[in-house]
Design a protein around this motif. Sequence first.
Motif, mmCIF file in Angstrom:
data_model
loop_
_atom_site.group_PDB
_atom_site.id
_atom_site.type_symbol
_atom_site.label_atom_id
_atom_site.label_comp_id
_atom_site.label_asym_id
_atom_site.label_seq_id
_atom_site.Cartn_x
_atom_site.Cartn_y
_atom_site.Cartn_z
ATOM 1 N N ALA A 83 0.831 -1.206 0.000
ATOM 2 C CA ALA A 83 0.000 0.000 0.000
ATOM 3 C C ALA A 83 0.865 1.256 0.000
ATOM 4 O O ALA A 83 0.567 2.228 -0.698
ATOM 5 N N GLN A 84 1.966 1.225 0.750
ATOM 6 C CA GLN A 84 2.863 2.376 0.782
ATOM 7 C C GLN A 84 3.556 2.601 -0.558
ATOM 8 O O GLN A 84 3.954 3.720 -0.875
ATOM 9 N N ALA A 85 3.670 1.523 -1.353
ATOM 10 C CA ALA A 85 4.281 1.641 -2.677
ATOM 11 C C ALA A 85 3.292 2.102 -3.737
ATOM 12 O O ALA A 85 3.645 2.198 -4.917
ATOM 13 N N GLY A 86 2.059 2.389 -3.329
ATOM 14 C CA GLY A 86 1.060 2.884 -4.271
ATOM 15 C C GLY A 86 0.292 1.798 -4.985
ATOM 16 O O GLY A 86 -0.341 2.059 -6.017
ATOM 17 N N ILE A 87 0.317 0.578 -4.448
ATOM 18 C CA ILE A 87 -0.362 -0.552 -5.088
ATOM 19 C C ILE A 87 -1.710 -0.779 -4.406
ATOM 20 O O ILE A 87 -1.771 -0.950 -3.190
ATOM 21 N N PRO A 88 -2.809 -0.767 -5.153
ATOM 22 C CA PRO A 88 -4.103 -1.097 -4.543
ATOM 23 C C PRO A 88 -4.086 -2.540 -4.033
ATOM 24 O O PRO A 88 -3.747 -3.464 -4.767
ATOM 25 N N VAL A 89 -4.435 -2.714 -2.754
ATOM 26 C CA VAL A 89 -4.380 -4.031 -2.129
ATOM 27 C C VAL A 89 -5.742 -4.393 -1.569
ATOM 28 O O VAL A 89 -6.417 -3.564 -0.960
ATOM 29 N N ARG A 90 -6.123 -5.632 -1.789
ATOM 30 C CA ARG A 90 -7.310 -6.157 -1.122
ATOM 31 C C ARG A 90 -6.911 -7.374 -0.312
ATOM 32 O O ARG A 90 -5.964 -8.090 -0.660
ATOM 33 N N VAL A 91 -7.619 -7.619 0.773
ATOM 34 C CA VAL A 91 -7.388 -8.824 1.559
ATOM 35 C C VAL A 91 -8.420 -9.852 1.117
ATOM 36 O O VAL A 91 -9.593 -9.539 0.928
ATOM 37 N N MET A 92 -7.949 -11.074 0.899
ATOM 38 C CA MET A 92 -8.835 -12.160 0.516
ATOM 39 C C MET A 92 -8.986 -13.085 1.712
ATOM 40 O O MET A 92 -8.029 -13.778 2.089
ATOM 41 N N ALA B 169 -6.579 -5.896 8.318
ATOM 42 C CA ALA B 169 -6.194 -5.585 6.942
ATOM 43 C C ALA B 169 -6.433 -4.117 6.624
ATOM 44 O O ALA B 169 -5.607 -3.459 5.979
ATOM 45 N N ARG B 170 -7.563 -3.571 7.080
ATOM 46 C CA ARG B 170 -7.847 -2.147 6.864
ATOM 47 C C ARG B 170 -6.792 -1.290 7.540
ATOM 48 O O ARG B 170 -6.273 -0.322 6.961
ATOM 49 N N ASP B 171 -6.447 -1.644 8.766
ATOM 50 C CA ASP B 171 -5.444 -0.880 9.491
ATOM 51 C C ASP B 171 -4.076 -0.934 8.815
ATOM 52 O O ASP B 171 -3.269 -0.010 8.939
ATOM 53 N N ALA B 172 -3.815 -2.030 8.087
ATOM 54 C CA ALA B 172 -2.535 -2.175 7.389
ATOM 55 C C ALA B 172 -2.502 -1.432 6.062
ATOM 56 O O ALA B 172 -1.426 -1.227 5.500
ATOM 57 N N GLY C 251 -9.723 -2.996 -0.281
ATOM 58 C CA GLY C 251 -10.869 -3.834 -0.589
ATOM 59 C C GLY C 251 -10.745 -5.189 0.078
ATOM 60 O O GLY C 251 -9.747 -5.514 0.722
ATOM 61 N N ALA C 252 -11.798 -5.995 -0.087
ATOM 62 C CA ALA C 252 -11.815 -7.316 0.530
ATOM 63 C C ALA C 252 -12.734 -8.232 -0.254
ATOM 64 O O ALA C 252 -13.674 -7.786 -0.916
ATOM 65 N N SER C 253 -12.446 -9.529 -0.171
ATOM 66 C CA SER C 253 -13.296 -10.537 -0.796
ATOM 67 C C SER C 253 -13.239 -11.803 0.053
ATOM 68 O O SER C 253 -12.389 -11.933 0.934
ATOM 69 N N TRP C 254 -14.146 -12.732 -0.205
ATOM 70 C CA TRP C 254 -14.156 -13.963 0.566
ATOM 71 C C TRP C 254 -14.628 -15.118 -0.293
ATOM 72 O O TRP C 254 -15.329 -14.941 -1.283
ATOM 73 N N VAL C 255 -14.203 -16.315 0.096
ATOM 74 C CA VAL C 255 -14.613 -17.546 -0.556
ATOM 75 C C VAL C 255 -14.817 -18.595 0.523
ATOM 76 O O VAL C 255 -14.019 -18.687 1.466
ATOM 77 N N MET C 256 -15.875 -19.372 0.400
ATOM 78 C CA MET C 256 -16.118 -20.458 1.342
ATOM 79 C C MET C 256 -15.183 -21.630 1.021
ATOM 80 O O MET C 256 -14.734 -21.804 -0.115
ATOM 81 N N THR D 157 -14.027 -1.815 0.184
ATOM 82 C CA THR D 157 -14.910 -2.076 -0.941
ATOM 83 C C THR D 157 -14.824 -3.533 -1.374
ATOM 84 O O THR D 157 -13.754 -4.141 -1.350
ATOM 85 N N GLU D 158 -15.966 -4.106 -1.729
ATOM 86 C CA GLU D 158 -15.968 -5.465 -2.258
ATOM 87 C C GLU D 158 -15.810 -5.460 -3.782
ATOM 88 O O GLU D 158 -15.574 -6.505 -4.378
ATOM 89 N N ARG D 159 -15.949 -4.291 -4.393
ATOM 90 C CA ARG D 159 -15.762 -4.157 -5.841
ATOM 91 C C ARG D 159 -14.754 -3.037 -6.085
ATOM 92 O O ARG D 159 -15.107 -1.862 -5.998
#
Length: 362
Positions: A226-235, A255-258, A262-267, A338-340
Motif C-alpha cells: 500500500a505504501q508503494a502505491g499498489i491497490p491491495v485487497r485482503v482475501m 487488513a484495513r489498518d494495514a 478492498g476485501a473478498s471472501w470464498v467459502m 470495498t468489495e468491488r
Amino acid sequence: METDETGRIAQARRRGRGAASNPATRFDPYLRAAEDDGWTPDDDLPPWRTEVSEERSGRAMARNTSPDIGFDRSLNPYRGCEHGCIYCFARPTHAYLNLSPGLDFETRLVARPHAPAALERELRAPSYRAAPVALGTATDPYQPIERDRRITRRLLEVLQAFRHPVTVATRGTLVERDADILGEMGQAGLARVGITITTLDPDLARRMEPRAPSPARRLRSVAALAQAGIPVRVMVAPIVPGLTDAEIESILTAARDAGAEGASWVMLRLPYEVSALFQDWLADHVPLKRDKVLARLREMHDGQLYAADWGRRMRGQGPHADLIGRRFALACARLGLTERMTPLRRDLFAPPPRPGDQLSLF
C-alpha cells in the motif's frame, strides 16, 4: 513401514507438510501400498524433499468461461505449491500429471520457465484484445522457489512492457520484491494485489498452511504494498465454517489498518481428493471441531461436503452461508473496505516495438 494402516506417512518424514498422505489419483487404475520388507527401519527413511522439474510452455495464458469468476484469463508460473495449504482447491490438478494431490502436490513441483516468452507471443498476436489477467489463480506465484526461479517477475516485466492489466493473488511475502513493477503499474491503474489471510491465529495458520508466511508477516506485506502505491485487497479465503468464520471481522479490521482498500471472501471448497485430505487434517489437528465443520459444509451443499454448481460453489447456500455473507458485507461497510474495486485500465495496452520493427511516424 512407510505408512500406517490408514495410509498416513510417518510424521518424521512429512514434518512441515500439510497433507498426511499421498493417495493415488482418481485416474490411476492401480493401487499401491508400501510393505515392510524388514530391511529398512522406519527411522532410516528420508524425509520428503521438494523436487522441481521444468515444463516447456506452448501457451502461457489459460482461458475460462466460468460465470462466477471475475476474469477470463490467468497465468500460473508453477504447478504444485510448496506452501502446502491443506485446503487448496488446486490439489486435484496434480492428478493430470499422474501425481498425487497429497504430498506430491507440495513436493513435486513443476516450473514453467518458458512462460514469459510464450506470454509475449500471445500478447503480440494481431487478434489479441487486452483484459485483466489473473496471476496466481491455481498455485501461488510467490511460493519459495520463485526466489531463485524468478518466473513471476519475468511475467510481470512482460506485462509492464505491454501496459497490460494484471491482478496478483498470493499469500507469499516475496511479492514485496516486485513492488517496483507493481507500484508503477498500480499507480497507472494497471495492477492490484490480493493478499490471502485465512486466520490471524499463528498456530492454526502454521498447521493449516505449513510453509506460508505467518498472518502477521502477510499484514506487513499489505502495508508495504500500500505504501508503494499498489491497490491491495485482503482475501479472506477460504472461510472454514466452524473453525475460522469467527475471525471475519478481526481479519478485515487488521487488513484495513494495514492499508488494504478492498476485501473478498470464498467459502471452503472440497473438490475430489481435497475432501479426504482435509477430513484427515481435521481429525489430526482439531478433532473436537471436525464434526461441526463437516456439518456446516453439508448444510451449505444439500447434504454433501461440496457442490460444484456455478453460482454457489464459492459461497454455499442456506442460512449459515447467508449469515457469513451478511457479516462480511456489514464489516466491509463499517470499515470502509470495498468489495468491488475500481476496474483496471485496458486502454493503455500497446505492444512495445522490437528491434528492427518499422516505427510509426505519428
